[in-house]
Motif scaffolding. Structure first.
Motif, PDB file in Angstrom:
ATOM      1  N   LEU B  30      -8.247   3.567  -1.222  1.00  0.00           N
ATOM      2  CA  LEU B  30      -8.514   2.435  -2.096  1.00  0.00           C
ATOM      3  C   LEU B  30      -7.619   1.225  -1.818  1.00  0.00           C
ATOM      4  N   TYR B  31      -6.566   1.434  -1.037  1.00  0.00           N
ATOM      5  CA  TYR B  31      -5.664   0.329  -0.702  1.00  0.00           C
ATOM      6  C   TYR B  31      -5.847   0.001   0.777  1.00  0.00           C
ATOM      7  N   PHE B  32      -5.968  -1.277   1.063  1.00  0.00           N
ATOM      8  CA  PHE B  32      -6.227  -1.685   2.440  1.00  0.00           C
ATOM      9  C   PHE B  32      -5.243  -2.775   2.832  1.00  0.00           C
ATOM     10  N   TYR B  33      -4.915  -2.778   4.127  1.00  0.00           N
ATOM     11  CA  TYR B  33      -3.882  -3.679   4.630  1.00  0.00           C
ATOM     12  C   TYR B  33      -4.280  -4.215   6.004  1.00  0.00           C
ATOM     13  N   TRP B  34      -3.783  -5.408   6.288  1.00  0.00           N
ATOM     14  CA  TRP B  34      -3.803  -5.932   7.646  1.00  0.00           C
ATOM     15  C   TRP B  34      -2.369  -6.243   8.061  1.00  0.00           C
ATOM     16  N   TYR B  35      -2.044  -5.839   9.285  1.00  0.00           N
ATOM     17  CA  TYR B  35      -0.768  -6.131   9.901  1.00  0.00           C
ATOM     18  C   TYR B  35      -1.066  -6.728  11.268  1.00  0.00           C
ATOM     19  N   ARG B  36      -0.101  -7.457  11.807  1.00  0.00           N
ATOM     20  CA  ARG B  36      -0.262  -7.901  13.174  1.00  0.00           C
ATOM     21  C   ARG B  36       1.016  -7.630  13.960  1.00  0.00           C
ATOM     22  N   GLN B  37       0.849  -7.533  15.280  1.00  0.00           N
ATOM     23  CA  GLN B  37       1.983  -7.279  16.152  1.00  0.00           C
ATOM     24  C   GLN B  37       1.818  -8.138  17.405  1.00  0.00           C
ATOM     25  N   ILE B  38       2.646  -9.180  17.498  1.00  0.00           N
ATOM     26  CA  ILE B  38       2.677  -9.977  18.705  1.00  0.00           C
ATOM     27  C   ILE B  38       3.304  -9.112  19.800  1.00  0.00           C
ATOM     28  N   THR B  82      -8.940 -20.360  15.152  1.00  0.00           N
ATOM     29  CA  THR B  82      -7.851 -19.651  15.812  1.00  0.00           C
ATOM     30  C   THR B  82      -6.935 -20.591  16.583  1.00  0.00           C
ATOM     31  N   LYS B  83      -5.652 -20.201  16.609  1.00  0.00           N
ATOM     32  CA  LYS B  83      -4.651 -20.941  17.372  1.00  0.00           C
ATOM     33  C   LYS B  83      -4.112 -20.003  18.454  1.00  0.00           C
ATOM     34  N   LEU B  84      -3.467 -20.611  19.437  1.00  0.00           N
ATOM     35  CA  LEU B  84      -2.904 -19.792  20.516  1.00  0.00           C
ATOM     36  C   LEU B  84      -1.953 -18.734  19.962  1.00  0.00           C
ATOM     37  N   GLU B  85      -1.185 -19.122  18.953  1.00  0.00           N
ATOM     38  CA  GLU B  85      -0.182 -18.208  18.402  1.00  0.00           C
ATOM     39  C   GLU B  85      -0.778 -17.091  17.554  1.00  0.00           C
ATOM     40  N   ASP B  86      -2.087 -17.117  17.359  1.00  0.00           N
ATOM     41  CA  ASP B  86      -2.743 -15.997  16.669  1.00  0.00           C
ATOM     42  C   ASP B  86      -2.977 -14.818  17.609  1.00  0.00           C
ATOM     43  N   SER B  87      -2.734 -15.009  18.886  1.00  0.00           N
ATOM     44  CA  SER B  87      -2.896 -13.912  19.850  1.00  0.00           C
ATOM     45  C   SER B  87      -1.929 -12.797  19.502  1.00  0.00           C
ATOM     46  N   ALA B  88      -2.477 -11.628  19.250  1.00  0.00           N
ATOM     47  CA  ALA B  88      -1.665 -10.490  18.799  1.00  0.00           C
ATOM     48  C   ALA B  88      -2.569  -9.274  18.680  1.00  0.00           C
ATOM     49  N   MET B  89      -1.934  -8.144  18.381  1.00  0.00           N
ATOM     50  CA  MET B  89      -2.668  -6.938  18.023  1.00  0.00           C
ATOM     51  C   MET B  89      -2.773  -6.930  16.509  1.00  0.00           C
ATOM     52  N   TYR B  90      -3.963  -6.736  15.989  1.00  0.00           N
ATOM     53  CA  TYR B  90      -4.168  -6.711  14.546  1.00  0.00           C
ATOM     54  C   TYR B  90      -4.514  -5.284  14.137  1.00  0.00           C
ATOM     55  N   PHE B  91      -3.694  -4.745  13.250  1.00  0.00           N
ATOM     56  CA  PHE B  91      -3.899  -3.381  12.771  1.00  0.00           C
ATOM     57  C   PHE B  91      -4.377  -3.396  11.333  1.00  0.00           C
ATOM     58  N   CYS B  92      -5.391  -2.614  11.075  1.00  0.00           N
ATOM     59  CA  CYS B  92      -5.833  -2.336   9.719  1.00  0.00           C
ATOM     60  C   CYS B  92      -5.192  -1.019   9.292  1.00  0.00           C
ATOM     61  N   ALA B  93      -4.874  -0.890   8.020  1.00  0.00           N
ATOM     62  CA  ALA B  93      -4.333   0.364   7.509  1.00  0.00           C
ATOM     63  C   ALA B  93      -4.937   0.621   6.141  1.00  0.00           C
ATOM     64  N   SER B  94      -4.971   1.879   5.759  1.00  0.00           N
ATOM     65  CA  SER B  94      -5.475   2.208   4.427  1.00  0.00           C
ATOM     66  C   SER B  94      -4.637   3.320   3.822  1.00  0.00           C
ATOM     67  N   ARG B  95      -4.726   3.397   2.515  1.00  0.00           N
ATOM     68  CA  ARG B  95      -3.937   4.390   1.765  1.00  0.00           C
ATOM     69  C   ARG B  95      -4.750   4.887   0.592  1.00  0.00           C
ATOM     70  N   ILE B  96      -4.559   6.153   0.289  1.00  0.00           N
ATOM     71  CA  ILE B  96      -5.241   6.725  -0.862  1.00  0.00           C
ATOM     72  C   ILE B  96      -4.531   6.280  -2.131  1.00  0.00           C
ATOM     73  N   ALA B  97      -5.198   6.275  -3.236  1.00  0.00           N
ATOM     74  CA  ALA B  97      -4.566   5.895  -4.496  1.00  0.00           C
ATOM     75  C   ALA B  97      -3.760   7.055  -5.045  1.00  0.00           C
ATOM     76  N   GLY B  98      -2.578   6.775  -5.537  1.00  0.00           N
ATOM     77  CA  GLY B  98      -1.746   7.797  -6.155  1.00  0.00           C
ATOM     78  C   GLY B  98      -1.157   8.750  -5.138  1.00  0.00           C
ATOM     79  N   GLY B  99      -0.173   9.492  -5.538  1.00  0.00           N
ATOM     80  CA  GLY B  99       0.385  10.522  -4.657  1.00  0.00           C
ATOM     81  C   GLY B  99       1.116   9.950  -3.461  1.00  0.00           C
ATOM     82  N   THR B 100       0.667  10.240  -2.283  1.00  0.00           N
ATOM     83  CA  THR B 100       1.367   9.866  -1.072  1.00  0.00           C
ATOM     84  C   THR B 100       1.408   8.355  -0.850  1.00  0.00           C
ATOM     85  N   ASP B 101       2.521   7.898  -0.239  1.00  0.00           N
ATOM     86  CA  ASP B 101       2.651   6.494   0.135  1.00  0.00           C
ATOM     87  C   ASP B 101       2.256   6.258   1.580  1.00  0.00           C
ATOM     88  N   THR B 102       1.697   7.238   2.221  1.00  0.00           N
ATOM     89  CA  THR B 102       1.393   7.133   3.646  1.00  0.00           C
ATOM     90  C   THR B 102       0.261   6.159   3.902  1.00  0.00           C
TER      91      THR B 102
END
Lengths: 111, 114
Positions: B30-38, B82-102
């Motif tokens: 139920l929780y979703f995230y975007w991260y990036r890694q230049i 988009t800009k040149l500096e947007d070049s990166a690896m974009y990671f999506c992540a998700s997490r279940i609600a409650g319990g684990t923080d993984t």
């Protein structure tokens, strides 16, 4: 901001040797997580530490949370080539649960 | 074992173009995230999303960025101009609600802006 710093940035290890990577914060951490990212891969969750002085082991990996909860370490014994990758520590924020990553320790293993 | 999936694996675009990066989180999460890694740098938080709204965003996540959950399975990140500096690896992540923080990360989309 509440950053986490990691040292060393690079670690060249002879296969079979041990090494330790460290994660430090200027503020008290409620928790610390560790991730491994293989070359070309994505971060993979390894473990979470929440208690002061906590020590957890996963086979050859030993994770420790400092007594003051301002630092953490990952110790790998008898390094293998499969240990190659970048190890990140990350602070998990309470609200929203965003992860703030350290700069990572890139581990290279010499066979 | 359920996994987060992302498409495309590599996106090449011209500066100023719009891109949409797609993610399918793990189905009961139920929780979703975007991260990036230049390249060669650390992973940086962009945005978190819960209950069909943004719960937190970073300074990087400016007006050029938007996220959407258009249906029950997809979670998208749009970069309007988009800009040149947007070049990166974009990671999506998700997490279940409650319990684990993984958080479970997808394989990433490598965005190259020319």
């Amino acid at each position: 901001g509440q950053q986490v710093m990691q040292i060393p940035q690079y670690q060249h290890v002879q296969e079979g040797e041990d090494f330790t990577t460290y994660c430090n914060s200027s503020t008290t951490l409620s928790n610390i997580q560790w991730y491994k990212q293989r070359p070309g891969g994505h971060p993979v969750f390894l473990i979470q530490l929440v208690k002061s002085g906590e020590v957890k082991k996963q086979k050859r990996l030993t994770f420790q949370f400092g007594e003051a909860k301002k630092n953490s370490s990952l110790h790998i014994t008898a390094t293998q080539t499969t240990d190659v990758g970048t190890y990140f520590c990350a602070r998990l924020a309470a609200a929203g649960n965003k992860l703030t990553f350290g700069g990572g320790t890139r581990v290279l293993v010499k066979p | 074992e359920p996994e987060v999936t992302q498409t495309p694996s590599h996106q090449v675009t011209q500066m100023g173009q719009e891109v949409i990066l797609r993610c399918v989180p793990i189905s009961n999460h139920l929780y979703f995230y975007w991260y990036r890694q230049i390249l060669g740098q650390k992973v940086e938080f962009l945005v978190s999303f819960y209950n069909n709204e943004i719960s937190e965003k970073s300074e990087i996540f400016d007006d050029q960025f938007s996220v959407e959950r258009p249906d029950g399975s997809n979670f998208t990140l749009k970069i309007r101009s988009t800009k040149l500096e947007d070049s990166a690896m974009y990671f999506c992540a998700s997490r279940i609600a409650g319990g684990t923080d993984t958080q479970y990360f997808g394989p990433g989309t490598r965005l190259t802006v020319l």
